[in-house]
Design a protein around this motif. Structure first.
Motif, PDB file in Angstrom:
ATOM      1  N   GLU A  26       0.799  -1.222   0.000  1.00  0.00           N
ATOM      2  CA  GLU A  26       0.000   0.000   0.000  1.00  0.00           C
ATOM      3  C   GLU A  26       0.836   1.280   0.000  1.00  0.00           C
ATOM      4  OE1 GLU A  26      -2.519  -0.467   3.383  1.00  0.00           O
ATOM      5  OE2 GLU A  26      -3.778  -2.002   2.435  1.00  0.00           O
ATOM      6  N   GLU A  63       3.445   4.345  -0.975  1.00  0.00           N
ATOM      7  CA  GLU A  63       3.604   5.154  -2.180  1.00  0.00           C
ATOM      8  C   GLU A  63       4.940   5.869  -2.173  1.00  0.00           C
ATOM      9  OE1 GLU A  63       0.424   7.857  -2.828  1.00  0.00           O
ATOM     10  OE2 GLU A  63      -1.129   6.305  -2.934  1.00  0.00           O
ATOM     11  N   GLY A  80       4.002   9.763  -5.238  1.00  0.00           N
ATOM     12  CA  GLY A  80       2.593   9.792  -5.581  1.00  0.00           C
ATOM     13  C   GLY A  80       2.068   8.549  -6.276  1.00  0.00           C
ATOM     14  N   ARG A  81       2.877   7.485  -6.302  1.00  0.00           N
ATOM     15  CA  ARG A  81       2.455   6.244  -6.954  1.00  0.00           C
ATOM     16  C   ARG A  81       2.734   5.057  -6.044  1.00  0.00           C
ATOM     17  NH1 ARG A  81       5.411   5.557 -12.484  1.00  0.00           N
ATOM     18  NH2 ARG A  81       4.113   3.682 -12.421  1.00  0.00           N
ATOM     19  N   LYS A  82       1.911   4.003  -6.193  1.00  0.00           N
ATOM     20  CA  LYS A  82       2.193   2.756  -5.491  1.00  0.00           C
ATOM     21  C   LYS A  82       3.528   2.193  -5.976  1.00  0.00           C
ATOM     22  CE  LYS A  82      -1.922   2.363  -3.410  1.00  0.00           C
ATOM     23  NZ  LYS A  82      -2.105   2.349  -1.943  1.00  0.00           N
TER      24      LYS A  82
END
Length: 424
Positions: free
Chosen positions: A242, A244, A247-249
């Motif tokens: 979960e 990041e 701003g991304r997994k």
């Protein structure tokens, strides 16, 4: 893209040693002709006792060379090891296990097992993700269950005159702790041992076989990850799924690579440190008797065991041709950062070749130096302290049953794999 899509059943990412476009070299196995020009950390004499070799090199040739593994260097002075560890401009961490296969430069700055395989600036952010799980406060919450585990393991040894303290005690402590942190089956310990041997002790295998073995590791990890995707829980695996960055997994290869690092390095290093400490106490009655009589000295003694028997050596890769420390290093040469050799440098430590269990000033490098200093050092110290504390409380009298039967792991993480002790 959903989390489920990232970890689809047939999803595979390039990882670690797997990219086939890397550089391969033929393995060179056999007696070392001259340690200054032909060193090998995989040969039996190094595995059995590397310290006289390191001491001799430090006096005669402080930066040794080898043509094995496609070419590499071995600094043995603390100042040189430290300088390279801190120099991320000229040395890359994209592959930290020296072998006959070099992964391509394209895998930097992430590497196969971030953050230990990562270069700046990515390294800083990848490492930061892991810090909350390994603070002193987080580790302290695991003390009670770790202590109970140590007692449980010793209970299982009751009635035996000779026990293998490496196989029956030391290896199980970090394996159970890290499995619990990751939310993995705690009875998969034998499988973890196989993963460790495949990753760290198989460096001279043909690259195809090494890749095949690594695939087995990651097949297992992706199976566990997908189970966590389907059944999230409060553990480190779900946290990484979960998490990041930017701003991304995290990419699947990042999640699996980090878990591989935590599982393999988290077990082997502490297993080795516990075993080496017990080995020392078994062959040094005066130190054993003093620690039994003065248990408050254990935290200090433990740091000395870490210094004297530091288990870990890490590799770096030279980025570009250059002259460094009086030698001509070529791009993609390996450099082995022997923290054990650095810890026994007499220019850095008084009585460097002695184990002084009440040594007060002890700024050792057992957990590494520079940006890759071990993120799990608090956890490792807790496990080592409790393992020794409970053992000395429950088994105050013990000795080597047969010194010749003690066998040490080859490669970059050194610790006893078999440690027969006569107890009682």
């Amino acid at each position: 893209m959903t989390v489920d899509d990232r970890f689809a059943e047939d999803h595979r990412e390039p990882r670690g040693d797997a990219p086939l476009q890397g550089t391969r070299t033929e393995p060179v196995i056999g007696p070392v002709s001259d340690w200054t020009t032909d060193f090998s950390h995989m040969e039996p004499e190094w595995t059995a006792d590397p310290y006289p070799i390191q001491d001799d090199l430090r006096r005669r040739c402080p930066i040794a060379h080898t043509g094995r593994f496609g070419g590499g260097w071995l600094p043995t002075r603390y100042e040189d090891v430290a300088a390279i560890a801190y120099d991320t401009e000229r040395f890359s961490s994209r592959s930290v296990v020296m072998s006959n296969f070099r992964p391509p430069r394209e895998i930097a700055p992430v590497g196969g097992v971030p953050p230990i395989s990562s270069d700046p600036p990515f390294h800083h952010d990848a490492r930061k993700l892991l810090l909350p799980a390994f603070t002193r406060t987080a580790v302290a919450k695991r003390e009670a269950e770790t202590r109970a585990l140590c007692h449980e393991l010793i209970d299982a040894l009751e009635g035996r005159d000779v026990v293998d303290a490496a196989r029956d005690y030391a290896q199980h402590i970090p394996a159970r702790v890290i499995a619990d942190m990751l939310g993995f089956p705690t009875d998969d310990g034998p499988r973890f041992r196989e993963f460790i041997e495949n990753t760290l002790e198989g460096v001279n295998l043909p690259p195809e076989e090494r890749i095949e073995r690594m695939d087995k590791v990651f097949d297992y990890l992706f199976k566990q990850i997908r189970d966590h995707v389907a059944h999230p829980r409060d553990d480190l695996t779900t946290y990484l799924i979960e998490a990041e960055l930017y701003g991304r997994k995290l990419e699947p290869s990042h999640v699996a690579g980090t878990i591989a690092l935590l599982l393999i390095a988290g077990i082997d290093t502490t297993w080795s440190a516990i075993g080496a400490s017990l080995w020392h106490l078994a062959r040094t009655p005066a130190d054993r008797e003093r620690l039994v009589a003065e248990p408050e000295l254990l935290p200090t003694a433990m740091e000395e065991f870490l210094r004297a028997y530091a288990p870990v050596t890490m590799a770096r890769m030279v980025k570009e041709d250059m002259r460094w420390g009086g030698v001509d290093m070529k791009a993609d040469d390996w450099v082995l950062l022997s923290f054990p050799a650095a810890n026994r440098d007499p220019a850095q430590f008084d009585r460097a070749d002695e184990v002084v269990i009440d040594r007060e000033v002890n700024r050792h490098a057992a957990f590494g130096l520079g940006i890759h200093r071990c993120v799990g050092s608090h956890l490792a110290r807790m496990e080592l302290r409790l393992a020794l504390e409970v053992w000395l409380e429950r088994v105050p009298v013990f000795e080597l049953a047969d010194p010749a039967a003690v066998h040490w792991a080859p490669g970059q993480v050194r610790g006893p794999r078999t440690l027969p002790l006569r107890v009682g």
